[in-house]
Design a protein around this motif. Structure first.
Motif, PDB file in Angstrom:
ATOM      1  N   UNK A 205       0.901  -1.231   0.009  1.00 33.22           N
ATOM      2  CA  UNK A 205      -0.111  -0.116   0.031  1.00 33.22           C
ATOM      3  C   UNK A 205       0.934   1.377   0.135  1.00 33.22           C
ATOM      4  N   UNK A 206       0.237   2.305   0.030  1.00 28.49           N
ATOM      5  CA  UNK A 206       0.969   3.807  -0.153  1.00 28.49           C
ATOM      6  C   UNK A 206       1.251   4.047  -1.425  1.00 28.49           C
ATOM      7  N   UNK A 207       2.015   5.251  -1.452  1.00 32.52           N
ATOM      8  CA  UNK A 207       2.321   5.881  -2.667  1.00 32.52           C
ATOM      9  C   UNK A 207       3.667   5.581  -3.113  1.00 32.52           C
ATOM     10  N   UNK A 208       4.334   4.822  -2.558  1.00 31.88           N
ATOM     11  CA  UNK A 208       5.815   4.286  -2.935  1.00 31.88           C
ATOM     12  C   UNK A 208       5.785   2.796  -3.569  1.00 31.88           C
ATOM     13  N   UNK A 209       6.288   2.504  -4.554  1.00 37.80           N
ATOM     14  CA  UNK A 209       6.193   1.124  -4.997  1.00 37.80           C
ATOM     15  C   UNK A 209       7.283   0.279  -4.136  1.00 37.80           C
ATOM     16  N   UNK A 210       8.509   0.915  -3.680  1.00 33.82           N
ATOM     17  CA  UNK A 210       9.106   0.003  -2.887  1.00 33.82           C
ATOM     18  C   UNK A 210       9.354   0.779  -1.319  1.00 33.82           C
ATOM     19  N   UNK A 211      10.004  -0.142  -0.401  1.00 36.77           N
ATOM     20  CA  UNK A 211      10.433   0.244   0.873  1.00 36.77           C
ATOM     21  C   UNK A 211      11.746  -0.338   0.906  1.00 36.77           C
ATOM     22  N   UNK A 401      -0.405   2.596  -4.823  1.00 35.48           N
ATOM     23  CA  UNK A 401      -0.679   3.813  -5.612  1.00 35.48           C
ATOM     24  C   UNK A 401       0.093   3.746  -6.965  1.00 35.48           C
ATOM     25  N   UNK A 402       1.399   3.424  -6.920  1.00 35.77           N
ATOM     26  CA  UNK A 402       2.433   3.029  -8.156  1.00 35.77           C
ATOM     27  C   UNK A 402       1.635   2.216  -9.018  1.00 35.77           C
ATOM     28  N   UNK A 403       1.119   0.864  -8.621  1.00 35.64           N
ATOM     29  CA  UNK A 403       0.851  -0.032  -9.366  1.00 35.64           C
ATOM     30  C   UNK A 403      -0.957   0.543  -9.901  1.00 35.64           C
ATOM     31  N   UNK A 404      -1.624   1.318  -9.294  1.00 37.91           N
ATOM     32  CA  UNK A 404      -2.737   1.715  -9.833  1.00 37.91           C
ATOM     33  C   UNK A 404      -2.484   2.823 -11.000  1.00 37.91           C
ATOM     34  N   UNK A 405      -1.932   3.425 -10.702  1.00 39.72           N
ATOM     35  CA  UNK A 405      -1.358   4.566 -11.847  1.00 39.72           C
ATOM     36  C   UNK A 405      -0.631   3.973 -13.153  1.00 39.72           C
TER      37      UNK A 405
END
Length: 415
Positions: A205-211, A401-405
């Motif tokens: 989840x969240x706006x970043x693809x990776x942590x 977020x990145x996957x959705x975009x």
């Protein structure tokens, strides 16, 4: 004392020392909960002191001495007053105590494996195992773990506290199981590290693809586990899988953080050092005996990484490896990935036929990865209208977020 070190070097050293020191504390005092809290406080003191004055000659003994004092202080009724009064004393342990600890037998430093087993106790939920492993063995603070998993610090603190109380209630001890129990517990430890890596490589989840911090920590802890059980081929396979996968991370996102799929990645940005290490490790491990799922996944990843381009990928070999992987334990995600390999070898229609069966599996029926894979195969087939619709549906089901975009953009391009 050595010369002062920068805060990052100090942090890395502290996290390397953490499991060994905690294991010694638990051996000595038996109270995992209180020992873990004492170690965390000692690490805060060390982070400040070592960055300013340099790393002591016997860093583990220094940390053990301070943590022991912190543990003793916790047992006193006037904890708050004692912490204020003794702050300076804690920052500089008595040389006699340090020397005594330094001279003590080092058998306890080999208890890191037992500590990993304890943090992955069967009575704990997967989420609790992950949190406790990152805190006790990884040396991360509660705030760092909470930030990585996008939850409030108070929520993560409660999760860790409940985990420690569960271990206490079930009588969990610092011991390495034997026989079949050892193999089962080792498999649980590997699974926890695998989950940590996956969350770091592709955040749920969240706006970043990776942590990146989580992926890096998972690799560090898996390296530790591999050193502790060098004969275990599945641990070696897991480490190889992480190295070969993480090697692609620099190319997985574009300049604005957008997702770049594997086939479109600039392979020159992949980390060649990690690829070489991973390939060498899995090549050395595969011939040694029974092949498990982590080894097979690493072998599949190696085939991708060694291809000079997406077009040069040996999909026939990948398909064979996926067929072997599926035999180790049926799993809808494995079948999903095999469908892509089937499509690349036998055509998109064959891949879509395999996906049709997965749509009946309730575990995967509305999963965004199934929907996105179906969209991709429809696109390969030339069915742009249905592919666009499938991409849009997949976008609605992902929490990333990145996957959705990315999925939304794929649908837009198809019209």
């Amino acid at each position: 004392m050595t010369r002062p070190h920068d805060p990052r070097a100090v942090e890395d050293l502290l996290r390397a020392c953490a499991p060994q020191v905690l294991a010694r504390l638990v051996r000595r005092h038996g109270n995992f909960d209180a020992c873990e809290d004492a170690l965390q406080e000692a690490m805060i003191v060390a982070a400040r002191q070592w960055a300013e004055d340099g790393i002591p000659d016997h860093e583990r003994s220094w940390l053990l001495t301070v943590a022991t004092r912190k543990y003793i202080d916790q047992l006193r009724s006037d904890v708050a007053r004692r912490r204020r009064e003794d702050a300076l004393a804690f920052a500089t342990p008595d040389s006699e105590l340090v020397a005594r600890a330094a001279d003590a037998p080092d058998s306890g430093w080999d208890d890191s494996l037992a500590l990993l087993f304890l943090c992955c106790h069967p009575a704990l939920s997967p989420a609790s195992r992950i949190a406790l492993t990152l805190r006790a063995v990884g040396g991360l603070t509660t705030a760092q773990i909470a930030a990585a998993f996008l939850v409030p610090e108070s929520t993560m603190a409660q999760r860790i506290s409940r985990a420690k109380q569960t271990i206490k209630a079930t009588g969990g001890s610092l011991a390495v199981p034997e026989g079949e129990d050892r193999a089962a517990r080792l498999a649980e430890v590997r699974h926890v590290l695998y989950l940590v890596f996956n969350e770091g490589y592709t955040a749920s989840g969240g706006d970043d693809l990776t942590v990146p911090e989580l992926a890096t920590e998972a690799i560090r802890l898996t390296r530790l586990l591999h050193r502790l059980v060098p004969e275990d081929t599945e641990t070696a396979g897991l480490l190889a899988l992480m190295l070969l996968t993480d090697a692609r991370r620099p190319a997985r996102t574009g300049p604005h953080g957008e997702l770049v799929p594997l086939a479109e990645q600039e392979r020159g940005r992949w980390d060649g050092r990690l690829i070489a290490e991973g390939v060498e490790l899995i090549s050395r491990t595969l011939p040694k005996g029974q092949v498990g799922p982590y080894q097979l996944q690493a072998a599949i990843t190696a085939v991708h990484d060694e291809a000079e381009s997406a077009e040069a990928t040996d999909w026939s070999q990948i398909l064979t490896l996926y067929e072997l992987l599926e035999r180790t334990g049926p799993n809808p995600m494995i079948t999903l990935n095999r469908a892509v390999a089937v499509a690349m070898v036998h055509g998109p229609e064959a891949g879509l036929a395999l996906l049709a069966g997965l749509a009946e599996d309730r575990r995967l029926a509305h999963h965004h990865r199934l929907l996105a894979t179906r969209a991709h195969l429809l696109e390969l087939l030339g069915d742009k209208e249905n592919a666009a619709a499938a991409y849009r549906e997949a976008a609605r089901h992902t929490t990333s977020g990145p996957e959705r975009r990315h999925l939304t953009e794929r649908a837009r391009r198809l019209g």
